[in-house]
Design a protein around this motif. Structure first.
Motif, PDB file in Angstrom:
ATOM      1  N   PHE A 170       0.674  -1.156   0.009  1.00  0.00           N
ATOM      2  CA  PHE A 170      -0.024  -0.274   0.343  1.00  0.00           C
ATOM      3  C   PHE A 170       0.786   1.137  -0.060  1.00  0.00           C
ATOM      4  O   PHE A 170       1.510   1.476   1.009  1.00  0.00           O
ATOM      5  CB  PHE A 170      -1.267   0.220   1.262  1.00  0.00           C
ATOM      6  CG  PHE A 170      -1.726  -1.496   1.174  1.00  0.00           C
ATOM      7  CD1 PHE A 170      -2.713  -1.643   0.361  1.00  0.00           C
ATOM      8  CD2 PHE A 170      -1.601  -2.557   2.172  1.00  0.00           C
ATOM      9  CE1 PHE A 170      -4.015  -2.534   0.567  1.00  0.00           C
ATOM     10  CE2 PHE A 170      -2.187  -3.585   1.976  1.00  0.00           C
ATOM     11  CZ  PHE A 170      -3.558  -3.796   1.488  1.00  0.00           C
ATOM     12  N   ARG A 171       0.597   2.000  -1.478  1.00  0.00           N
ATOM     13  CA  ARG A 171       1.712   3.199  -1.933  1.00  0.00           C
ATOM     14  C   ARG A 171       1.611   3.835  -0.788  1.00  0.00           C
ATOM     15  O   ARG A 171       2.778   5.011  -0.008  1.00  0.00           O
ATOM     16  CB  ARG A 171       2.057   3.305  -2.625  1.00  0.00           C
ATOM     17  CG  ARG A 171       2.608   2.773  -4.379  1.00  0.00           C
ATOM     18  CD  ARG A 171       2.732   3.024  -5.179  1.00  0.00           C
ATOM     19  NE  ARG A 171       1.637   2.834  -5.320  1.00  0.00           N
ATOM     20  CZ  ARG A 171       0.713   2.857  -6.511  1.00  0.00           C
ATOM     21  NH1 ARG A 171       1.657   3.469  -7.860  1.00  0.00           N
ATOM     22  NH2 ARG A 171      -0.690   1.905  -8.010  1.00  0.00           N
ATOM     23  N   LEU A 172       0.452   4.420  -0.439  1.00  0.00           N
ATOM     24  CA  LEU A 172      -0.081   5.375   1.116  1.00  0.00           C
ATOM     25  C   LEU A 172      -0.588   4.862   1.807  1.00  0.00           C
ATOM     26  O   LEU A 172      -1.208   5.537   2.851  1.00  0.00           O
ATOM     27  CB  LEU A 172      -0.962   6.636   0.154  1.00  0.00           C
ATOM     28  CG  LEU A 172      -0.018   7.238  -1.098  1.00  0.00           C
ATOM     29  CD1 LEU A 172      -1.099   8.440  -1.696  1.00  0.00           C
ATOM     30  CD2 LEU A 172       0.931   8.029  -0.633  1.00  0.00           C
ATOM     31  N   GLY A 173      -0.206   3.331   2.219  1.00  0.00           N
ATOM     32  CA  GLY A 173      -1.327   3.082   3.462  1.00  0.00           C
ATOM     33  C   GLY A 173      -2.551   2.899   3.237  1.00  0.00           C
ATOM     34  O   GLY A 173      -2.886   2.473   2.886  1.00  0.00           O
ATOM     35  N   THR A 174      -3.076   2.197   4.739  1.00  0.00           N
ATOM     36  CA  THR A 174      -4.819   2.127   4.529  1.00  0.00           C
ATOM     37  C   THR A 174      -5.276   3.038   5.972  1.00  0.00           C
ATOM     38  O   THR A 174      -4.996   3.459   6.533  1.00  0.00           O
ATOM     39  CB  THR A 174      -5.247   0.827   4.913  1.00  0.00           C
ATOM     40  OG1 THR A 174      -3.999  -0.143   6.186  1.00  0.00           O
ATOM     41  CG2 THR A 174      -3.803  -0.694   3.701  1.00  0.00           C
ATOM     42  N   ASP A 175      -6.614   2.716   5.415  1.00  0.00           N
ATOM     43  CA  ASP A 175      -7.143   3.444   6.440  1.00  0.00           C
ATOM     44  C   ASP A 175      -8.014   2.734   7.802  1.00  0.00           C
ATOM     45  O   ASP A 175      -7.491   1.692   7.622  1.00  0.00           O
ATOM     46  CB  ASP A 175      -8.337   4.518   5.767  1.00  0.00           C
ATOM     47  CG  ASP A 175      -9.970   3.338   4.930  1.00  0.00           C
ATOM     48  OD1 ASP A 175      -9.155   2.358   5.247  1.00  0.00           O
ATOM     49  OD2 ASP A 175     -10.763   3.818   4.722  1.00  0.00           O
ATOM     50  N   TYR A 176      -9.104   3.078   8.205  1.00  0.00           N
ATOM     51  CA  TYR A 176      -9.423   2.373   9.464  1.00  0.00           C
ATOM     52  C   TYR A 176     -10.002   1.591   9.138  1.00  0.00           C
ATOM     53  O   TYR A 176     -10.045   0.029  10.040  1.00  0.00           O
ATOM     54  CB  TYR A 176      -9.987   2.540  10.810  1.00  0.00           C
ATOM     55  CG  TYR A 176     -11.541   3.925   9.781  1.00  0.00           C
ATOM     56  CD1 TYR A 176     -12.578   2.755  10.002  1.00  0.00           C
ATOM     57  CD2 TYR A 176     -10.905   5.014   9.813  1.00  0.00           C
ATOM     58  CE1 TYR A 176     -14.472   3.526   9.625  1.00  0.00           C
ATOM     59  CE2 TYR A 176     -12.792   5.025   9.005  1.00  0.00           C
ATOM     60  CZ  TYR A 176     -14.240   4.576   8.983  1.00  0.00           C
ATOM     61  OH  TYR A 176     -15.150   4.868   8.283  1.00  0.00           O
ATOM     62  N   GLY A 177     -10.180   1.400   7.617  1.00  0.00           N
ATOM     63  CA  GLY A 177     -11.281  -0.178   7.563  1.00  0.00           C
ATOM     64  C   GLY A 177     -10.398  -0.863   6.538  1.00  0.00           C
ATOM     65  O   GLY A 177     -10.349  -1.650   5.520  1.00  0.00           O
ATOM     66  N   GLY A 178      -8.750  -0.788   6.541  1.00  0.00           N
ATOM     67  CA  GLY A 178      -8.379  -1.643   5.494  1.00  0.00           C
ATOM     68  C   GLY A 178      -8.103  -0.926   4.136  1.00  0.00           C
ATOM     69  O   GLY A 178      -7.789  -1.884   3.771  1.00  0.00           O
ATOM     70  N   ARG A 179      -8.458   0.156   3.789  1.00  0.00           N
ATOM     71  CA  ARG A 179      -8.548   0.235   2.380  1.00  0.00           C
ATOM     72  C   ARG A 179      -8.042   1.557   2.220  1.00  0.00           C
ATOM     73  O   ARG A 179      -6.927   1.728   2.836  1.00  0.00           O
ATOM     74  CB  ARG A 179      -9.752   1.256   1.666  1.00  0.00           C
ATOM     75  CG  ARG A 179     -11.643  -0.211   2.477  1.00  0.00           C
ATOM     76  CD  ARG A 179     -12.708   1.010   2.882  1.00  0.00           C
ATOM     77  NE  ARG A 179     -12.491   1.957   3.908  1.00  0.00           N
ATOM     78  CZ  ARG A 179     -14.320   2.533   4.877  1.00  0.00           C
ATOM     79  NH1 ARG A 179     -14.977   2.326   3.734  1.00  0.00           N
ATOM     80  NH2 ARG A 179     -13.741   2.906   5.429  1.00  0.00           N
ATOM     81  N   ASP A 180      -7.213   0.518   0.577  1.00  0.00           N
ATOM     82  CA  ASP A 180      -5.996   1.342  -0.019  1.00  0.00           C
ATOM     83  C   ASP A 180      -5.998   2.943  -0.217  1.00  0.00           C
ATOM     84  O   ASP A 180      -7.286   3.128  -1.120  1.00  0.00           O
ATOM     85  CB  ASP A 180      -5.334   0.941  -1.151  1.00  0.00           C
ATOM     86  CG  ASP A 180      -4.596   1.412  -2.086  1.00  0.00           C
ATOM     87  OD1 ASP A 180      -3.712   1.549  -0.782  1.00  0.00           O
ATOM     88  OD2 ASP A 180      -4.489   1.362  -2.992  1.00  0.00           O
ATOM     89  N   ILE A 181      -5.525   3.743   0.576  1.00  0.00           N
ATOM     90  CA  ILE A 181      -5.166   5.169   0.262  1.00  0.00           C
ATOM     91  C   ILE A 181      -5.296   5.970  -0.541  1.00  0.00           C
ATOM     92  O   ILE A 181      -5.672   6.586  -1.566  1.00  0.00           O
ATOM     93  CB  ILE A 181      -4.591   6.004   1.670  1.00  0.00           C
ATOM     94  CG1 ILE A 181      -5.382   5.669   3.246  1.00  0.00           C
ATOM     95  CG2 ILE A 181      -5.017   7.372   1.530  1.00  0.00           C
ATOM     96  CD1 ILE A 181      -6.193   5.900   3.473  1.00  0.00           C
ATOM     97  N   PHE A 182      -4.739   5.555  -1.299  1.00  0.00           N
ATOM     98  CA  PHE A 182      -3.540   5.635  -2.742  1.00  0.00           C
ATOM     99  C   PHE A 182      -4.822   5.480  -4.031  1.00  0.00           C
ATOM    100  O   PHE A 182      -5.511   6.221  -4.362  1.00  0.00           O
ATOM    101  CB  PHE A 182      -2.051   4.328  -3.559  1.00  0.00           C
ATOM    102  CG  PHE A 182      -2.096   5.184  -5.187  1.00  0.00           C
ATOM    103  CD1 PHE A 182      -1.129   6.396  -5.202  1.00  0.00           C
ATOM    104  CD2 PHE A 182      -2.471   4.038  -5.938  1.00  0.00           C
ATOM    105  CE1 PHE A 182      -1.574   6.265  -6.219  1.00  0.00           C
ATOM    106  CE2 PHE A 182      -1.996   4.274  -6.960  1.00  0.00           C
ATOM    107  CZ  PHE A 182      -1.377   6.174  -7.382  1.00  0.00           C
TER     108      PHE A 182
END
Length: 374
Positions: A149-161
Motif C-alpha cells: 500500500f503505497r499510501l497506507g490504509t484507513d481504519y477499514g483497511g482500504r487502500d488510500i492511494f
C-alpha cells in the motif's frame, strides 16, 4: 485755351498705358479661349494644378496611371481607400489568452501540472475497480505506507492511494460538471436579460434575487439527507441549480454595456434578428470574460464539493472524493498519528486550487490590456 491744351496733353500721355493693359487682357483671353478650345481632358504641362506627364492617354473618371497603381496597396486604386485585406487586424481573444499564459511562467507551469494530474487520474481510474478499493480488509487496518500500500490504509483497511485517485477523479468531474452547467446557463440567462432590458430584465433579475436569498447549503443538506441514492450527475445538477446566479449578474452587466454600442445599433438597423445579434455578435465579445469566470468558478466548485463531503453531506465513504478523505482528519488519533490518510488529499486539494487560481489570474490579465505581460 491753356487749360484745354493741358487736358489734351495729359489724356494723350495716359493712352499708351491703357492700350498696353488692353493688349494684355486680350492676350490673356485668347490664351483662355485656346485652352478651352483645345481641351481634351488630358493633363497639360502648362497648368500647375494638373499632373505633369507626356502620356497621350485620355483619362476617364477613376482612371489612374499603372505606374501609380503599382505603388498602392491592393484594392486602393479605383476605390480611393485601402483594401480591407491589408488593414491591420486585431489579435483574437483566444490568442491573447494563450500568449498571456505562456508569458506567465507560473500560470504555464500550473496549466501543465493541472493537465498532467487530470489526465493521470482519469486515465488510471479506467483500470481501477471502485468496489475492490472500498472493500473492507480487517487484516490491513491503519497500515503505514509500504510496498503493498503505497499510501497506507484507513481504519477499514482500504487502500488510500486508490481512494485518492478515484476521489480526485470524482471531485474534478463534479467541479467541471457544475462549472459547465452553472456558467452555461448563467451566460445565456444574463445575455438575454441584459440585451432585451426593460420589463424582461426586471422580471429575470427578480428571479435571480430569489435564488440568491435561498440557503444553498441547507437545501443541499436536506437533499442529501432525504435522497436514498444519488450519483455525480444528480449531485452536480443540485449544486449548479444555485451557483449560476453570480455568472448571470456579471454577464448581464456586460451585455447592458455592449447593447449600447454602435455595432449593435447598426445590426438592428440592417434588420438582423435578435438571435443572430446575440449569438454571432454579442456573445463573441464576452468570450474572454466567460472563460475567466468559468476558470475561477471551477476552483470554487471543487472547494464547495470537498467542504460538503468533509462535513458528511457529500458522497458516502464507499464513493470516495477528496472531501471524504479529508473527513478522516476529524478523528483525533488519525489527525495526530496517521497523517498518510488525510495529508495526500489535503495536498491534492491545495495543488488543484492553486493551479486553477494561477491559470484564472493569467486569463483575467489577458482581458485587461493594462496588466498584460505578453
Amino acid at each position: 485755351m491753356g487749360n484745354r491744351n493741358d487736358f489734351n496733353q495729359n489724356s494723350g500721355a495716359g493712352r499708351p498705358e491703357e492700350d498696353a493693359n488692353k493688349d494684355k487682357a486680350r492676350l490673356r483671353q485668347q490664351e483662355l479661349d485656346r485652352r478651352n478650345t483645345e481641351s481634351d481632358d488630358k493633363p497639360r504641362n502648362g497648368d500647375p494644378f494638373e499632373a505633369h506627364t507626356d502620356d497621350d492617354h485620355t483619362y476617364e473618371k477613376g482612371d489612374m496611371d499603372m505606374t501609380v497603381k503599382a505603388d498602392l496597396p491592393h484594392g486602393a486604386a479605383g476605390h480611393g481607400a485601402l483594401d480591407s485585406k491589408n488593414l491591420p487586424r486585431s489579435t483574437p481573444g483566444w490568442r491573447i489568452i494563450i500568449q498571456e499564459v505562456i508569458a506567465d511562467k507560473l500560470a504555464l507551469f500550473s496549466l501543465i501540472l493541472f493537465t498532467i494530474i487530470t489526465a493521470y487520474v482519469f486515465g488510471l481510474t479506467m483500470f481501477l475497480e471502485r468496489e475492490e478499493i472500498v472493500m473492507v480488509d480487517l487484516f490491513a487496518i491503519n497500515q503505514a505506507p509500504d510496498e503493498t500500500f503505497r499510501l497506507g490504509t484507513d481504519y477499514g483497511g482500504r487502500d488510500i492511494f486508490g481512494q485518492l485517485i478515484i476521489g480526485t477523479r470524482n471531485s474534478l468531474a463534479i467541479g467541471i460538471l457544475v462549472t459547465i452547467m452553472s456558467v452555461g446557463f448563467g451566460v445565456v440567462y444574463g445575455v438575454v436579460s441584459g440585451y432585451f432590458g426593460g420589463q424582461i430584465d426586471n422580471i429575470m433579475m427578480r428571479i435571480v434575487d430569489f435564488f440568491m436569498v435561498l440557503p444553498f447549503l441547507m437545501i443541499v443538506i436536506v437533499f442529501v439527507t432525504i435522497s436514498p441514492s444519488y450519483d455525480i450527475f444528480t449531485f452536480s445538477f443540485m449544486m449548479a441549480a444555485f451557483l449560476w446566479t453570480g455568472t448571470a449578474r456579471l454577464v448581464r452587466s456586460l451585455a447592458i454595456q455592449e447593447r449600447e454600442l454602435d455595432y449593435i445599433s447598426a445590426s438592428k438597423t440592417l434588420g438582423s434578428s435578435h438571435g443572430k445579434i446575440v449569438f454571432t455578435q454579442l456573445m463573441p465579445n464576452l468570450v474572454g470574460i466567460i472563460i475567466v469566470n468559468g476558470t475561477l468558478s471551477l476552483a470554487a466548485n471543487i472547494g464547495i464539493e470537498s467542504g460538503l463531503s468533509f462535513i458528511g453531506f457529500g458522497f458516502p465513504e464507499d464513493y470516495p472524493s477528496l472531501g471524504t478523505l479529508m473527513a478522516y482528519a476529524t478523528n483525533s488519533q488519525t489527525l495526530q498519528h496517521r497523517p498518510w490518510i488525510w495529508v495526500p488529499a489535503a495536498i491534492m486539494i491545495l495543488v488543484l486550487m492553486l493551479c486553477v487560481r494561477n491559470i484564472g489570474e493569467a486569463m483575467r490579465r489577458a482581458g485587461d490590456a493594462r496588466q498584460r505581460q505578453a
